[in-house]
Design a protein around this motif. Sequence first.
Motif, PDB file in Angstrom:
ATOM      1  N   VAL A 116       0.821  -1.215   0.000  1.00  0.00           N
ATOM      2  CA  VAL A 116       0.000   0.000   0.000  1.00  0.00           C
ATOM      3  C   VAL A 116       0.857   1.269   0.000  1.00  0.00           C
ATOM      4  O   VAL A 116       0.637   2.175  -0.801  1.00  0.00           O
ATOM      5  CB  VAL A 116      -0.959   0.000   1.212  1.00  0.00           C
ATOM      6  N   LEU A 117       1.817   1.337   0.898  1.00  0.00           N
ATOM      7  CA  LEU A 117       2.608   2.561   1.064  1.00  0.00           C
ATOM      8  C   LEU A 117       3.941   2.499   0.330  1.00  0.00           C
ATOM      9  O   LEU A 117       4.897   3.155   0.718  1.00  0.00           O
ATOM     10  CB  LEU A 117       2.853   2.802   2.556  1.00  0.00           C
ATOM     11  N   THR A 118       4.016   1.743  -0.739  1.00  0.00           N
ATOM     12  CA  THR A 118       5.265   1.536  -1.468  1.00  0.00           C
ATOM     13  C   THR A 118       5.892   2.837  -1.938  1.00  0.00           C
ATOM     14  O   THR A 118       7.107   3.020  -1.856  1.00  0.00           O
ATOM     15  CB  THR A 118       5.011   0.614  -2.672  1.00  0.00           C
ATOM     16  N   HIS A 119       5.105   3.757  -2.404  1.00  0.00           N
ATOM     17  CA  HIS A 119       5.640   5.011  -2.957  1.00  0.00           C
ATOM     18  C   HIS A 119       5.586   6.159  -1.956  1.00  0.00           C
ATOM     19  O   HIS A 119       5.791   7.312  -2.337  1.00  0.00           O
ATOM     20  CB  HIS A 119       4.874   5.384  -4.224  1.00  0.00           C
ATOM     21  N   HIS A 120       5.308   5.877  -0.702  1.00  0.00           N
ATOM     22  CA  HIS A 120       5.191   6.918   0.311  1.00  0.00           C
ATOM     23  C   HIS A 120       6.143   6.689   1.484  1.00  0.00           C
ATOM     24  O   HIS A 120       5.843   7.054   2.614  1.00  0.00           O
ATOM     25  CB  HIS A 120       3.752   6.988   0.827  1.00  0.00           C
ATOM     26  N   LEU A 121       7.289   6.095   1.214  1.00  0.00           N
ATOM     27  CA  LEU A 121       8.222   5.771   2.281  1.00  0.00           C
ATOM     28  C   LEU A 121       8.840   7.022   2.904  1.00  0.00           C
ATOM     29  O   LEU A 121       9.031   7.085   4.116  1.00  0.00           O
ATOM     30  CB  LEU A 121       9.318   4.844   1.763  1.00  0.00           C
ATOM     31  N   ALA A 122       9.152   8.017   2.092  1.00  0.00           N
ATOM     32  CA  ALA A 122       9.754   9.245   2.630  1.00  0.00           C
ATOM     33  C   ALA A 122       8.757   9.998   3.509  1.00  0.00           C
ATOM     34  O   ALA A 122       9.126  10.505   4.575  1.00  0.00           O
ATOM     35  CB  ALA A 122      10.240  10.136   1.501  1.00  0.00           C
ATOM     36  N   ILE A 123       7.522  10.055   3.099  1.00  0.00           N
ATOM     37  CA  ILE A 123       6.503  10.736   3.903  1.00  0.00           C
ATOM     38  C   ILE A 123       6.298   9.997   5.220  1.00  0.00           C
ATOM     39  O   ILE A 123       6.182  10.616   6.283  1.00  0.00           O
ATOM     40  CB  ILE A 123       5.177  10.846   3.109  1.00  0.00           C
ATOM     41  N   THR A 124       6.261   8.679   5.140  1.00  0.00           N
ATOM     42  CA  THR A 124       6.105   7.878   6.355  1.00  0.00           C
ATOM     43  C   THR A 124       7.259   8.121   7.311  1.00  0.00           C
ATOM     44  O   THR A 124       7.053   8.280   8.517  1.00  0.00           O
ATOM     45  CB  THR A 124       6.032   6.383   5.988  1.00  0.00           C
ATOM     46  N   SER A 125       8.472   8.158   6.792  1.00  0.00           N
ATOM     47  CA  SER A 125       9.625   8.386   7.664  1.00  0.00           C
ATOM     48  C   SER A 125       9.624   9.793   8.240  1.00  0.00           C
ATOM     49  O   SER A 125      10.066   9.994   9.368  1.00  0.00           O
ATOM     50  CB  SER A 125      10.922   8.097   6.924  1.00  0.00           C
ATOM     51  N   LYS A 126       9.110  10.764   7.504  1.00  0.00           N
ATOM     52  CA  LYS A 126       9.037  12.131   8.028  1.00  0.00           C
ATOM     53  C   LYS A 126       8.019  12.261   9.148  1.00  0.00           C
ATOM     54  O   LYS A 126       8.061  13.217   9.910  1.00  0.00           O
ATOM     55  CB  LYS A 126       8.695  13.101   6.899  1.00  0.00           C
ATOM     56  N   PRO A 136      13.114  -1.478   7.799  1.00  0.00           N
ATOM     57  CA  PRO A 136      13.111  -1.785   6.364  1.00  0.00           C
ATOM     58  C   PRO A 136      12.916  -0.551   5.488  1.00  0.00           C
ATOM     59  O   PRO A 136      13.429  -0.490   4.375  1.00  0.00           O
ATOM     60  CB  PRO A 136      11.950  -2.775   6.200  1.00  0.00           C
ATOM     61  N   VAL A 137      12.204   0.444   6.012  1.00  0.00           N
ATOM     62  CA  VAL A 137      12.011   1.687   5.254  1.00  0.00           C
ATOM     63  C   VAL A 137      13.349   2.399   5.086  1.00  0.00           C
ATOM     64  O   VAL A 137      13.687   2.870   3.999  1.00  0.00           O
ATOM     65  CB  VAL A 137      10.983   2.597   5.953  1.00  0.00           C
ATOM     66  N   GLY A 138      14.131   2.453   6.155  1.00  0.00           N
ATOM     67  CA  GLY A 138      15.454   3.069   6.083  1.00  0.00           C
ATOM     68  C   GLY A 138      16.388   2.345   5.141  1.00  0.00           C
ATOM     69  O   GLY A 138      17.149   2.969   4.396  1.00  0.00           O
ATOM     70  N   LEU A 139      16.342   1.017   5.150  1.00  0.00           N
ATOM     71  CA  LEU A 139      17.188   0.252   4.233  1.00  0.00           C
ATOM     72  C   LEU A 139      16.779   0.494   2.780  1.00  0.00           C
ATOM     73  O   LEU A 139      17.629   0.636   1.898  1.00  0.00           O
ATOM     74  CB  LEU A 139      17.119  -1.238   4.566  1.00  0.00           C
ATOM     75  N   GLU A 140      15.476   0.557   2.526  1.00  0.00           N
ATOM     76  CA  GLU A 140      14.997   0.811   1.161  1.00  0.00           C
ATOM     77  C   GLU A 140      15.391   2.212   0.691  1.00  0.00           C
ATOM     78  O   GLU A 140      15.861   2.396  -0.435  1.00  0.00           O
ATOM     79  CB  GLU A 140      13.483   0.639   1.100  1.00  0.00           C
ATOM     80  N   LEU A 141      15.214   3.201   1.557  1.00  0.00           N
ATOM     81  CA  LEU A 141      15.596   4.566   1.177  1.00  0.00           C
ATOM     82  C   LEU A 141      17.109   4.702   1.049  1.00  0.00           C
ATOM     83  O   LEU A 141      17.597   5.483   0.229  1.00  0.00           O
ATOM     84  CB  LEU A 141      15.040   5.567   2.186  1.00  0.00           C
TER      85      LEU A 141
END
Length: 185
Positions: free
Chosen positions: A23-33, A74-79
């Motif tokens: 679902v949030l595949t393209h919203h990783l930066a927003i999620t991390s913010k 995992p979000v940090g590793l992907e970014l």
Amino acid sequence: MGAALLLSGLIAAIITAPLFDRVLTHHLAITSKIIVPAIAGAWLSLIWAVKPGNIGGLFAIMVIIGVGSLTMLPVGLELGCEVTRNSDGSSALLWFSCVFPFLHFVCLCPLTRVKYSGNLFSSLFVLVGGALRAPPTANPPLGMRRALIFMGAFIMGICFSILFLRGKQARKELDIRMGKEQNAE
């Protein structure tokens, strides 16, 4: 408290992994913010929460830190892969220099200091925390309040750098485009 941090984080990671994947595949930066400043606020709140008789508050803060931190791993590793364009290099760099401040408290015991101070910032946190420890004549003796202030300020400063992250996922878009081309053939 360490078990509360890890168990709550593992449960949150199990729940959020499919959401980030589908679902949030393209919203990783927003999620991390959103999540990273909340984690930083929880670390900062430890300055005022560590006092006698506040065990419930400390457990709540550790649960917040665990849920946010293990969800963001995992979000940090992907970014990191997106920023460096090299998954092996970025993961090695992140594992070497990542901040594991919760190891700081484990590492204050002289017997375990060598075993757990494997990465750069953990070693620095151990040394600075030991230097900021109150003397045996203080009230409370050998208190860690100054070390908590250092950790809270350091983590707040580092975590707010996430607000400057662009988070354009060009590599992921290329992977999706290539997958569609292969499926079309």
